[in-house]
Scaffold this active site. Structure first.
Site, PDB file in Angstrom:
ATOM      1  N   SER A 242       0.839  -1.201   0.000  1.00  0.00           N
ATOM      2  CA  SER A 242       0.000   0.000   0.000  1.00  0.00           C
ATOM      3  C   SER A 242       0.876   1.255   0.000  1.00  0.00           C
ATOM      4  O   SER A 242       0.394   2.355  -0.269  1.00  0.00           O
ATOM      5  CB  SER A 242      -0.934   0.010   1.217  1.00  0.00           C
ATOM      6  OG  SER A 242      -0.196  -0.194   2.407  1.00  0.00           O
TER       7      SER A 242
ATOM      8  N   LYS B 281       4.520 -11.491   3.384  1.00  0.00           N
ATOM      9  CA  LYS B 281       3.090 -11.703   3.102  1.00  0.00           C
ATOM     10  C   LYS B 281       2.915 -11.915   1.601  1.00  0.00           C
ATOM     11  O   LYS B 281       3.563 -11.244   0.798  1.00  0.00           O
ATOM     12  CB  LYS B 281       2.259 -10.496   3.556  1.00  0.00           C
ATOM     13  CG  LYS B 281       0.783 -10.614   3.159  1.00  0.00           C
ATOM     14  CD  LYS B 281      -0.083  -9.595   3.854  1.00  0.00           C
ATOM     15  CE  LYS B 281      -0.152  -8.245   3.177  1.00  0.00           C
ATOM     16  NZ  LYS B 281      -0.739  -8.265   1.820  1.00  0.00           N
TER      17      LYS B 281
ATOM     18  N   ASP C 182       5.787  -7.135   2.559  1.00  0.00           N
ATOM     19  CA  ASP C 182       4.715  -7.520   1.625  1.00  0.00           C
ATOM     20  C   ASP C 182       5.319  -7.800   0.252  1.00  0.00           C
ATOM     21  O   ASP C 182       5.935  -6.905  -0.351  1.00  0.00           O
ATOM     22  CB  ASP C 182       3.736  -6.326   1.545  1.00  0.00           C
ATOM     23  CG  ASP C 182       2.365  -6.732   1.085  1.00  0.00           C
ATOM     24  OD1 ASP C 182       2.133  -7.927   0.852  1.00  0.00           O
ATOM     25  OD2 ASP C 182       1.501  -5.828   0.978  1.00  0.00           O
TER      26      ASP C 182
ATOM     27  N   GLU D 150      -9.329  -9.289   4.044  1.00  0.00           N
ATOM     28  CA  GLU D 150      -9.571  -7.897   3.638  1.00  0.00           C
ATOM     29  C   GLU D 150     -10.946  -7.747   2.992  1.00  0.00           C
ATOM     30  O   GLU D 150     -11.296  -8.487   2.056  1.00  0.00           O
ATOM     31  CB  GLU D 150      -8.470  -7.432   2.658  1.00  0.00           C
ATOM     32  CG  GLU D 150      -8.693  -5.979   2.211  1.00  0.00           C
ATOM     33  CD  GLU D 150      -7.486  -5.301   1.590  1.00  0.00           C
ATOM     34  OE1 GLU D 150      -6.384  -5.862   1.617  1.00  0.00           O
ATOM     35  OE2 GLU D 150      -7.669  -4.172   1.081  1.00  0.00           O
TER      36      GLU D 150
ATOM     37  N   GLU E 293      -0.257 -12.319  -1.293  1.00  0.00           N
ATOM     38  CA  GLU E 293      -1.702 -12.254  -1.574  1.00  0.00           C
ATOM     39  C   GLU E 293      -2.145 -13.507  -2.323  1.00  0.00           C
ATOM     40  O   GLU E 293      -1.452 -13.983  -3.226  1.00  0.00           O
ATOM     41  CB  GLU E 293      -2.012 -11.037  -2.454  1.00  0.00           C
ATOM     42  CG  GLU E 293      -1.987  -9.730  -1.704  1.00  0.00           C
ATOM     43  CD  GLU E 293      -2.455  -8.555  -2.560  1.00  0.00           C
ATOM     44  OE1 GLU E 293      -3.070  -8.761  -3.623  1.00  0.00           O
ATOM     45  OE2 GLU E 293      -2.179  -7.412  -2.143  1.00  0.00           O
TER      46      GLU E 293
HETATM   47  O1  KIV Z   1      -0.496  -3.397   1.554  1.00  0.00           O
HETATM   48  C1  KIV Z   1      -1.079  -3.333   2.651  1.00  0.00           C
HETATM   49  O2  KIV Z   1      -0.955  -2.369   3.407  1.00  0.00           O
HETATM   50  C2  KIV Z   1      -1.950  -4.436   3.002  1.00  0.00           C
HETATM   51  C3  KIV Z   1      -2.883  -4.241   4.156  1.00  0.00           C
HETATM   52  C4  KIV Z   1      -3.972  -3.357   3.742  1.00  0.00           C
HETATM   53  C5  KIV Z   1      -3.354  -5.509   4.725  1.00  0.00           C
HETATM   54  O3  KIV Z   1      -1.930  -5.452   2.360  1.00  0.00           O
END
Ligand code: KIV
Length: 286
Positions: free
Chosen positions: A51, A119, A89, A189, A121
């Site tokens: 994000s 993380k 992420d 989410e 997705e």
């Molecule tokens: O990229 C991010 O900040 C996220 C969160 C919204 C869970 O994946």
């Protein structure tokens, strides 16, 4: 903050929290000062989310975010974090091309940037394979189902997912498969709270909700949304705890005003040198 809150959060702490029905607190952060604040405030998990593409780098969505950008920001966050578990992420294209790429890029988060987990997705069979491979490489993985923003070009909108039974069943199965694959937690989410409740009760892995209601094992928000530190559209699930945007505009406006009216800097903000004063006393205009 509690006594034990100065100890580094490890994955088993999160599982214990679920077992003890204590909520897990997660928040994003993208740089050194924000990580220090978030860590000090007692957050358990700091996600360096992709994000950042939207809230920090000004992209329209998360698609353009690169591995190098993620590593740059994750390094700053880990430097500012003493207690929270930092999760990097995996951005779009960092794991979709090959398993080899996925492992190499996940290693970068751990070895170069100091994150403790990554993380990913989605929960397609290919992604589950990658998660297995990362587990083999001792890299803990956080899952992410429901609305998965990296799928924007396929799904077409950021709307709530899992509102009908068919889609809800798919999301439940995805969460169960992620649990079997060994993820240590799953982001849910933008799904109905009823669905998040079912998933949270069905799986042993902690669920962390964003727009998924109060029955998840934990909650996560985007740093800038919680603080009102952006001008953009805010989804319904966000609670703005302060309006930092307004505070900053006022403060910077005061600075602009004071400099233009010669009210800043004052003598107390300045350095003096008697030597220089003496040396230039004849050439200095008052
Ligand atoms: O990229 C991010 O900040 C996220 C969160 C919204 C869970 O994946």
């Amino acid at each position: 903050m509690s006594e034990q809150s100065t100890q580094r959060v490890i994955i088993s702490d999160l599982v214990k929290k679920k077992e003890n029905k204590e909520h897990i607190i997660a928040l994003t952060a993208y740089d050194f000062p924000s990580a220090k604040i978030v860590d000090r405030a007692g957050v358990d998990i700091i996600l360096v989310g992709d994000s950042l593409g939207m809230v920090v780098l000004g992209y329209e969505d998360t698609i353009p975010v690169s591995m190098d950008e993620m590593i740059h920001h994750t390094k700053a966050v880990t430097r500012g974090t003493k207690r929270a578990l930092v999760v990097g992420d995996m951005p779009y294209m960092s794991f979709q091309v090959s398993k080899r790429d996925a492992i190499k890029n996940a290693f970068r988060f751990i070895k170069e940037a100091g994150a403790r987990a990554v993380k990913i997705e989605g929960a397609s069979p290919y992604r589950l394979e990658i998660i297995h491979a990362l587990m083999e490489a001792d890299i803990p993985v956080m899952g992410h189902v429901g609305l998965t923003p990296q799928s924007i070009n396929r799904i077409g909108s950021f709307k709530v997912r899992g509102k009908d039974k068919k889609e809800a069943d798919v999301i439940i199965t995805q969460a169960e498969k992620l649990e079997d694959a060994g993820v240590f937690s799953i982001i849910l989410e933008c799904i109905p709270l009823e669905l998040a409740r079912v998933i949270t009760q069905r799986i042993s892995v902690p669920t962390i909700g964003i727009g998924a209601g109060p029955f998840c094992d934990g909650q996560i928000l985007v740093f800038h949304d919680l603080l009102g530190y952006s001008n953009g559209y805010l989804p319904k699930y966000v609670k703005k705890y302060v309006n930092v945007n307004d505070i900053l505009i006022k403060a910077i406006g005061d600075y602009v005003n004071e400099v233009s009216h010669k009210k800043f800097p004052l003598d107390k903000h300045s350095y003096h040198s008697k030597t220089i004063k003496k040396a230039f006393k004849h050439s200095m205009k008052s």
